[in-house]
Design a protein around this motif. Structure first.
Motif: not given
Length: 486
Positions: A265-268, A313-317, A340-345, A372-374
């Motif tokens: 949990e260091l990067y955005t 709230g961090g995102r990835a590409a 899909v279930d635990n984050n936002k794809l 999101t972990n949610a």
């Protein structure tokens, strides 16, 4: 893109390295970069002197001391080859290695092991002359030069390096849209292509950032993070960032998947094209990754790593091989379910197999997701890229067909994609349908092909046409016989 005469100049310099005994492309790039860096130091000093003179101030940011003026490119480039060579070996190269002797900067750490490997005065003189003729007045031209040199890794496959095409990187960065507040990481950085593109995006879209002291400090020290396990790549990546104007990027030796990587949990923002092929011993992999997806496959473990190192709230590409999208093993399904279930794809962009030629013909996709972990995935946007502006063969020549502008435009206006049909190039799929299909994320699972019926002439029509053709042939044959007197 470096073209025409400038490309020919680089090729001539490259040939001089080659005939001088340096045949490893990574080493050539490394030595080439040292000389470019030395030239840039003089350019910076000259600019600082001019600004100080214009404003009537003393130049307080001196790089070269009174006894080091011969170290400046503008001075030593005119010396005799033997004098140049001796000065470079004994004074200039040690000087750049120890620019920041008390600093823990990436540059300082990785330059400790650097060696000067140009072996003859005449070769050095020819290389210096060639570099001096290059047009490197703008940041873009330096980036283009570096990109062209890196492209020469294509035929070598040194250390399994797998260069991501620059236009694909730029597309991903444009879509991810880095912000001044971001802390950006590439855990398998190679030559730092993603970090360079992110830096260029920030300069272009948030130029005011560098006018604020605190933000400029963040930009130059804590904004960009890159890790690799190859010391040569770490040096090249660091120099690449510095040549693009980032003073002290946070680049370090790190096996990102190992138990020795404590990052959490260091990067955005994660931008990456992690290694596809290969498997690791479970005993060496960090345990939290195995809890997400129990596997030895690096492409799955890296996805678990991205989720761990991102802040909420961090995102990835990130780029993944197609097998990640539809693999049927428990590990494959587990990582897709986690996304899909635990984050936002958000999106899956399918790329054609030729994108990574001449390296390989592997089919790949780009995933965009947010930690999101949610949960939060209500629907996923799919795009079927057919063309990226280059031929999909080993030559990769520029062509008019290019889906990239359309991909970027649609991604930035996803609300307008709601009514797109499954027969079109892009469309949404609701999360419930993805769950029902075992979390399959391959576009072919959801794309619909529209078959257009083909109407053929009736048999009688075809027979009539054949009779007519036969009559015309017979008539022409009679005329030919008459002409021949038969």
């Amino acid at each position: 893109m470096l073209i025409g005469e400038e490309r020919n100049k680089v090729d001539q310099i490259w040939d001089t390295f080659w005939t001088g005994g340096l045949t490893n492309p990574l080493l050539v790039i490394e030595q080439f970069t040292y000389l470019l860096f030395i030239k840039q130091l003089d350019d910076i000093e000259t600019e600082n002197e001019a600004n100080a003179a214009l404003l009537g101030f003393e130049n307080e940011e001196k790089i070269f001391g009174p006894d080091q003026q011969n170290y400046r490119w503008s001075k030593f480039k005119n010396l005799a080859p033997a004098v140049q060579f001796q000065l470079m070996q004994e004074e200039i190269f040690p000087f750049i290695k120890n620019l920041h002797p008390d600093d823990d900067a990436s540059y300082t750490r990785f330059m400790k092991d650097a060696t000067f490997q140009i072996s003859a005065p005449d070769k050095l003189a020819k290389i210096i002359e060639g570099i001096d003729k290059l047009e490197l007045d703008e940041e873009d031209s330096k980036g283009d030069l570096y990109e062209y040199m890196l492209s020469k890794l294509a035929s070598s496959k040194i250390n399994g390096q797998f260069r991501t095409p620059r236009h694909i990187i730029e597309m991903m960065v444009e879509m991810a849209a880095p912000q001044p507040t971001d802390t950006i990481v590439d855990p398998a950085m190679g030559t730092a292509g993603f970090l360079v593109a992110a830096e260029e995006f920030i300069r272009k879209h948030h130029e005011d950032m560098l006018l604020d002291d605190a933000q400029a400090q963040h930009f130059n020290t804590t904004m960009f993070h890159g890790f690799d396990t190859d010391p040569t790549m770490l040096r090249i990546g660091t120099m690449n960032m510095m040549l693009h104007g980032v003073q002290n990027p946070s680049i370090d030796y790190k096996d990102s998947l190992s138990k020795h990587n404590p990052d959490k949990e260091l990067y955005t923002l994660v931008l990456a094209n992690p290694p596809f092929k290969g498997s690791l011993d479970n005993e060496t992999v960090e345990e939290s990754l195995l809890r997400v997806t129990k596997t030895k496959k690096t492409e799955l473990l890296f996805l678990a790593l991205f989720l761990r190192i991102l802040k909420l709230g961090g995102r990835a590409a990130v780029i993944v091989p197609d097998g990640v999208l539809f693999g049927s093993s428990k590990a494959h399904k587990a990582i897709r379910k986690e996304l899909v279930d635990n984050n936002k794809l958000t999106a899956v962009i399918s790329m054609p197999s030729g994108v990574f030629k001449p390296y390989a013909g592997v089919s790949t996709a780009i995933l965009f997701f947010t930690k999101t972990n949610a949960g939060g995935t209500d629907k996923v946007w799919f795009y079927d890229m057919q063309a990226d502006g280059y031929s999909l063969d080993d030559k990769r020549q520029e062509i008019p067909e290019n889906d990239i502008p359309d991909i970027i435009a649609r991604f930035k206006n996803l609300e307008q994609e709601e009514d797109r049909k499954r027969t079109e190039q892009s469309f949404f799929v609701p999360v419930e349908e993805i769950q029902q299909n075992g979390y399959d994320l391959s576009i072919n699972k959801y794309k619909e092909i529209e078959y257009v019926p083909v109407e053929y002439p009736s048999t009688s029509e075809l027979m009539t046409k054949l009779d007519k053709l036969n009559m015309e042939i017979s008539s022409d044959m009679e005329k030919l016989r008459a002409m021949l007197g038969q």
